[in-house]
Enzyme design. Structure first.
Site, short mmCIF file in Angstrom:
data_model
loop_
_atom_site.label_atom_id
_atom_site.label_comp_id
_atom_site.label_asym_id
_atom_site.label_seq_id
_atom_site.Cartn_x
_atom_site.Cartn_y
_atom_site.Cartn_z
N ILE A 66 28.36 11.82 27.95
CA ILE A 66 27.14 11.43 27.21
C ILE A 66 26.09 12.55 27.31
N LEU A 78 29.58 20.49 37.72
CA LEU A 78 30.94 20.66 37.18
C LEU A 78 31.99 20.01 38.07
N ILE A 109 22.91 17.83 42.27
CA ILE A 109 21.60 17.14 42.27
C ILE A 109 21.24 16.59 43.65
N ALA A 147 23.43 12.75 35.24
CA ALA A 147 24.47 13.13 36.21
C ALA A 147 24.83 11.96 37.11
N THR A 173 26.04 11.09 44.95
CA THR A 173 25.48 11.57 43.68
C THR A 173 24.50 10.56 43.08
N THR A 197 22.87 1.79 33.33
CA THR A 197 23.97 1.08 32.66
C THR A 197 23.74 -0.43 32.68
N ASP A 198 24.32 -1.12 31.70
CA ASP A 198 24.23 -2.59 31.70
C ASP A 198 25.01 -3.19 32.87
N GLU A 199 25.88 -2.37 33.51
CA GLU A 199 26.71 -2.92 34.59
C GLU A 199 25.89 -3.32 35.81
N TYR A 202 30.41 1.33 41.87
CA TYR A 202 29.71 2.12 40.84
C TYR A 202 28.41 1.45 40.42
N SER A 203 28.49 0.17 40.02
CA SER A 203 27.28 -0.48 39.50
C SER A 203 26.26 -0.71 40.61
N LYS A 240 24.42 2.52 40.92
CA LYS A 240 23.47 2.69 39.80
C LYS A 240 22.26 1.77 39.98
N ARG A 249 33.76 -6.01 26.41
CA ARG A 249 32.78 -4.93 26.55
C ARG A 249 32.04 -4.80 25.22
N GLY A 304 37.66 -7.14 41.36
CA GLY A 304 36.29 -7.51 41.00
C GLY A 304 35.96 -7.26 39.53
P1 NAD Z 1 30.67 11.60 33.00
O1 NAD Z 1 31.42 11.19 34.22
O2 NAD Z 1 31.41 11.93 31.75
O3 NAD Z 1 29.76 12.87 33.33
C1 NAD Z 1 29.02 12.99 34.51
C2 NAD Z 1 28.53 14.43 34.62
O4 NAD Z 1 27.73 14.52 35.83
C3 NAD Z 1 29.66 15.47 34.76
O5 NAD Z 1 29.40 16.57 33.94
C4 NAD Z 1 29.62 15.85 36.23
O6 NAD Z 1 30.05 17.19 36.48
C5 NAD Z 1 28.14 15.67 36.55
N1 NAD Z 1 27.89 15.44 37.98
C6 NAD Z 1 28.53 14.55 38.79
N2 NAD Z 1 28.06 14.64 40.04
C7 NAD Z 1 27.08 15.59 40.03
C8 NAD Z 1 26.21 16.12 41.01
N3 NAD Z 1 26.25 15.69 42.30
N4 NAD Z 1 25.33 17.08 40.65
C9 NAD Z 1 25.29 17.53 39.37
N5 NAD Z 1 26.09 17.08 38.40
C10 NAD Z 1 26.98 16.11 38.72
O7 NAD Z 1 29.62 10.43 32.77
P2 NAD Z 1 29.11 9.78 31.40
O8 NAD Z 1 30.08 8.76 30.96
O9 NAD Z 1 28.70 10.86 30.48
O10 NAD Z 1 27.82 9.01 31.93
C11 NAD Z 1 26.56 9.67 32.00
C12 NAD Z 1 25.51 8.69 32.51
O11 NAD Z 1 25.41 7.58 31.63
C13 NAD Z 1 25.83 8.12 33.89
O12 NAD Z 1 24.63 8.07 34.63
C14 NAD Z 1 26.35 6.72 33.61
O13 NAD Z 1 26.05 5.85 34.66
C15 NAD Z 1 25.56 6.37 32.36
N6 NAD Z 1 26.22 5.42 31.43
C16 NAD Z 1 27.49 5.64 31.03
C17 NAD Z 1 28.09 4.76 30.13
C18 NAD Z 1 29.49 4.99 29.62
O14 NAD Z 1 30.01 4.14 28.89
N7 NAD Z 1 30.12 6.12 29.91
C19 NAD Z 1 27.36 3.65 29.66
C20 NAD Z 1 26.05 3.45 30.11
C21 NAD Z 1 25.49 4.35 31.00
P1 TYD Z 2 36.27 1.47 31.30
O1 TYD Z 2 36.46 2.31 30.09
O2 TYD Z 2 36.74 1.99 32.62
O3 TYD Z 2 34.71 1.10 31.36
P2 TYD Z 2 33.95 0.03 32.31
O4 TYD Z 2 34.83 -0.38 33.41
O5 TYD Z 2 32.79 0.84 32.80
O6 TYD Z 2 33.54 -1.09 31.41
O7 TYD Z 2 36.96 0.07 31.06
C1 TYD Z 2 36.64 -0.72 29.92
C2 TYD Z 2 37.42 -2.01 30.03
O8 TYD Z 2 38.81 -1.72 29.87
C3 TYD Z 2 37.29 -2.70 31.38
O9 TYD Z 2 37.30 -4.12 31.17
C4 TYD Z 2 38.53 -2.30 32.12
C5 TYD Z 2 39.57 -2.14 31.03
N1 TYD Z 2 40.59 -1.10 31.24
C6 TYD Z 2 41.94 -1.43 31.09
O10 TYD Z 2 42.31 -2.56 30.75
N2 TYD Z 2 42.86 -0.45 31.27
C7 TYD Z 2 42.52 0.81 31.63
O11 TYD Z 2 43.42 1.67 31.82
C8 TYD Z 2 41.14 1.13 31.81
C9 TYD Z 2 40.71 2.50 32.22
C10 TYD Z 2 40.21 0.13 31.59
#
Ligand code: NAD
Ligand code: TYD
Length: 339
Positions: free
Chosen positions: A15, A38, A63, A85, A103, A128-130, A155-156, A159, A219, A280
């Site tokens: 993102i 990275l 960070i 991040a 992190t 996140t909504d989580e 994770y949640s 956050k 989701r 969970g």
């Molecule tokens: P991602 O895992 O794709 O990217 C995370 C980035 O953070 C990576 O580039 C990684 O190198 C960097 N990073 C990790 N640890 C670090 C550290 N200690 N110092 C500096 N950089 C570091 O994550 P994403 O899916 O792009 O999510 C980005 C943000 O959005 C997160 O905070 C996540 O909680 C939030 N978010 C994600 C989703 C989703 O569906 N992916 C939804 C809602 C909120």
């Molecule tokens: P995911 O993409 O990991 O996002 P989040 O857990 O943050 O919502 O998972 C989305 C949904 O898909 C979640 O209900 C778990 C399920 N899932 C599977 O069924 N199989 C998979 O291999 C993965 C990665 C997720």
């Protein structure tokens, strides 16, 4: 006029990476600083098209490293911090929670401290909504900004902890902040450990798709470009101290999502394989985005248009995800799944 300096943490990830691209293109009068350590989830090849553009800069740093982050802030004196991040994958948080505290919790506190010391205009914390926990299957129930925080996964929980620290820095030190809580994202450069890119990449390679439990978990999906426009709006117009939920009313069961992808690629549903449930496993997420809508935000993608764009992107960018799944990822996948 001096250019505004915008720090984007995690801008090598999914993102944050899309947000960096969005900002560099939309605001040539801003300097965009992508700070990222990275990890396995970060990759800079996605920014090849902008790496020589004058208003894009990259800083390699963790960070959570106070002794490195404070001098960086003193040097650049950022106006805005947009904090993406994080360790972001629930399954990894179940097998290795410690790095999520490092992190997501400590890293956020270090950035807050640095932001307070230099006096940033706004700190936007991308959450996140989580953090709200799970909903039952009643389709009229939603997460609002007033829903209590009840995180279930490491994770949640990490956050939610960072959200509380952001609010504490606002209350205690008057740091100008917003917190955004978005639903599940999908789109270009999504790391193929998450459900949608994992499914697309495996279907394209004629491999089985692991569905946890019965596949009925729900989701609420939002295209990453719509998340970027929402953060842009909150960054500039969000009321100081406020939380904004972000979502587009696109609730789907995991099975619906996977079947849509399989069908779109003309493959057989026999690729679907039900596997052991996630520990969970949250039942349902669904966002009420009306507070952000009042600020003037509207998503541009429906799930149908967004998933079609995303599938096409994975077809057109095979070399990007193939390079990922051929590396360290392979051993992750084998450990995570027994298929
Ligand atoms: P991602 O895992 O794709 O990217 C995370 C980035 O953070 C990576 O580039 C990684 O190198 C960097 N990073 C990790 N640890 C670090 C550290 N200690 N110092 C500096 N950089 C570091 O994550 P994403 O899916 O792009 O999510 C980005 C943000 O959005 C997160 O905070 C996540 O909680 C939030 N978010 C994600 C989703 C989703 O569906 N992916 C939804 C809602 C909120
Ligand atoms: P995911 O993409 O990991 O996002 P989040 O857990 O943050 O919502 O998972 C989305 C949904 O898909 C979640 O209900 C778990 C399920 N899932 C599977 O069924 N199989 C998979 O291999 C993965 C990665 C997720």
């Amino acid at each position: 006029m001096t250019k505004k300096k915008v720090l984007v943490t995690g801008g090598a990830g999914f993102i944050g990476g899309n947000f960096v691209q969005y900002m560099v293109e939309k605001y040539p009068n801003y300097d965009i600083y992508n700070l990222d350590s990275l990890t396995y989830a970060g990759d800079l090849t996605k920014h090849r098209n902008i790496e020589t553009i004058e208003n894009y800069h990259f800083i390699n740093a963790d960070i959570a490293n106070h002794d490195v982050i404070i001098p960086i802030f003193e040097n650049y004196k950022f106006d805005y911090v947009i904090h993406f991040a994080a360790e972001s994958h629930v399954d990894r948080s179940i097998s290795d929670p410690g790095v999520f505290i490092h992190t997501n919790v400590l890293g956020t506190q270090v950035l807050l401290e640095a932001s307070r010391q230099v006096g940033v205009t706004k700190f936007v914390h991308v959450s996140t909504d989580e953090v709200y926990g799970e909903l039952d299957f009643d389709p009229t129930s939603y997460f609002t900004e007033d829903t209590p925080l009840q995180p279930n996964s490491p994770y949640s929980a990490s956050k939610a902890s960072s959200d509380l620290l952001v609010q504490a820095y606002h209350e205690t030190y008057g740091l100008p902040i917003n917190i955004t809580r978005c639903s599940n994202n999908y789109g270009p450069y999504h790391f193929p450990e998450k459900l949608i890119p994992l499914t697309i990449s495996r279907v394209l390679n004629n491999q089985n798709i692991p569905i946890y439990g019965d596949g009925k978990n729900v989701r609420d999906w939002l295209h990453v470009f719509d998340h970027c426009s929402a953060i842009d709006l909150v960054m500039h117009d969000g009321r100081n101290g406020e939380v904004y939920n972000i979502g587009g009313h696109n609730e789907k069961t995991n099975l619906e999502v996977v079947k849509t992808i399989v069908r779109s690629l003309g493959k057989s549903e026999s690729l679907i394989e039900f596997v052991k449930d996630r520990l969970g496993h949250d039942k349902r997420y669904a966002i009420d985005p009306s507070k952000l809508a009042q600020l003037g935000w509207k998503p541009t993608y429906t799930f149908e248009t967004g998933i079609a764009q995303t599938i096409q992107w994975y077809l057109d960018n095979k070399e990007w995800w193939e390079q990922i799944i051929s590396g360290e990822y392979q051993s992750y996948f084998e450990k995570q799944y027994s298929i």
